[in-house]
Design an enzyme around this catalytic site. Structure first.
Site, PDB file in Angstrom:
ATOM      1  N   GLU A   1       0.815  -1.081   0.055  1.00 53.81           N
ATOM      2  CA  GLU A   1       0.516  -0.138  -0.046  1.00 53.81           C
ATOM      3  C   GLU A   1       0.922   1.263  -0.290  1.00 53.81           C
ATOM      4  O   GLU A   1       0.797   1.806  -0.368  1.00 53.81           O
ATOM      5  CB  GLU A   1      -0.917   0.373   1.144  1.00 53.81           C
ATOM      6  CG  GLU A   1      -2.004  -0.967   1.406  1.00 53.81           C
ATOM      7  CD  GLU A   1      -3.270  -1.885  -0.196  1.00 53.81           C
ATOM      8  OE1 GLU A   1      -3.044  -0.239  -0.996  1.00 53.81           O
ATOM      9  OE2 GLU A   1      -3.477  -2.178  -0.411  1.00 53.81           O
TER      10      GLU A   1
ATOM     11  N   ASP B   1       4.216  -4.545  -6.065  1.00 55.17           N
ATOM     12  CA  ASP B   1       3.874  -6.209  -5.417  1.00 55.17           C
ATOM     13  C   ASP B   1       5.991  -5.804  -5.983  1.00 55.17           C
ATOM     14  O   ASP B   1       5.938  -6.295  -4.448  1.00 55.17           O
ATOM     15  CB  ASP B   1       4.286  -6.621  -6.250  1.00 55.17           C
ATOM     16  CG  ASP B   1       2.180  -7.434  -6.540  1.00 55.17           C
ATOM     17  OD1 ASP B   1       1.706  -6.769  -5.088  1.00 55.17           O
ATOM     18  OD2 ASP B   1       1.800  -7.917  -7.013  1.00 55.17           O
TER      19      ASP B   1
END
Length: 201
Positions: free
Chosen positions: A54, A117
Site C-alpha cells: 500500500e 508488489d
C-alpha cells in the site's frame, strides 16, 4: 516509511471495521486496513507485506496516474450514464454505468498492482521483514476467495488477479533478503493488537 526516501507528506494508517481481507491507499499518504486483514495475518511479515504494497501505491502516485489515464473514459461513461438515466427515468442505468467505469479502471490497475508488489517487497526487506510474507498473505486471500466466492465480487475486489501474481512475488521474494533486523517489538505487539482488535469488533 523511514527506510524510503523523504516523502512530501506524512503517512497515516487507519483500521476500518470490515471482515474482508483487503487494504487500500489514497493520495496524500492515507492507508486503510480492513480489520479482517489485521486479524487474519499470522505473522508481522504478512502484515508488513500488505503495508509495503500500500505504501508503494502512494509513493508511485498510482491514483494520480490512473486518473490521468482514465480521465476521458470517466467523462464519457459518466455522461452516457446520466443521459440514459434522464431519458428513461431509470436510476439503475446510472449504477450500471458506474460498474462499467470500475471495469475500465481495473484494466489500468493491474499494471499498478504489479508495480506495488515489486516496490512493496523491496520496502519491507529494507525494514527487516521477510519478503515471503506478502506471498503467504496472497495465498490466504486466494483461500478465502475459494471458501466464499460470492462474498467478493470480482469487479469490486481492489487487487485483481491475486492468484496469478503469487508466482511473481514468490520469485522476487527468493531474490531479496532483509537488509537489517526488524524492531522485535513489532513481532511481540502483533498478538496483543489482534486480541484488542478482536475484542473491539
Amino acid at each position: 516509511v523511514r527506510t524510503i526516501e523523504p516523502q512530501p507528506f506524512i503517512y497515516r494508517f487507519r483500521v476500518i471495521r470490515d471482515p474482508s481481507l483487503n487494504a487500500f491507499a489514497v493520495p496524500g499518504g492515507y492507508v486503510y486496513f480492513h480489520s479482517g486483514t489485521l486479524l487474519a495475518a499470522s505473522s508481522i511479515d504478512e502484515l508488513a507485506g500488505v503495508m509495503g504494497h500500500e505504501i508503494a501505491h502512494v509513493k508511485a502516485h498510482h491514483y494520480a496516474r490512473m486518473q490521468q489515464k482514465s480521465q476521458i473514459p470517466d467523462l464519457l461513461v459518466g455522461l452516457a450514464g446520466m443521459a440514459a438515466a434522464v431519458a428513461t427515468g431509470e436510476p439503475g442505468i446510472m449504477v450500471a454505468a458506474q460498474a462499467a467505469n470500475v471495469a475500465v479502471k481495473l484494466k489500468f490497475s493491474r499494471e499498478f498492482e504489479n508495480e506495488s508488489d515489486r516496490l512493496g517487497s523491496i520496502f519491507m526487506t529494507r525494514a527487516g521483514f521477510d519478503p515471503a510474507g506478502i506471498t503467504r498473505f496472497f495465498e490466504r486471500i486466494v483461500h478465502e476467495q475459494k471458501r466464499h466466492p460470492y462474498n467478493i465480487p470480482p469487479y469490486l475486489f481492489s487487487h485483481p488477479d491475486v492468484e496469478d501474481r503469487i508466482e511473481s512475488v514468490d520469485l522476487q521474494a527468493q531474490e531479496l533478503r532483509p537488509t537489517r533486523l526488524a524492531d522485535p517489538r513489532f513481532r511481540e505487539a502483533l498478538h496483543d493488537a489482534q486480541a484488542r482488535l478482536a475484542y473491539l469488533v
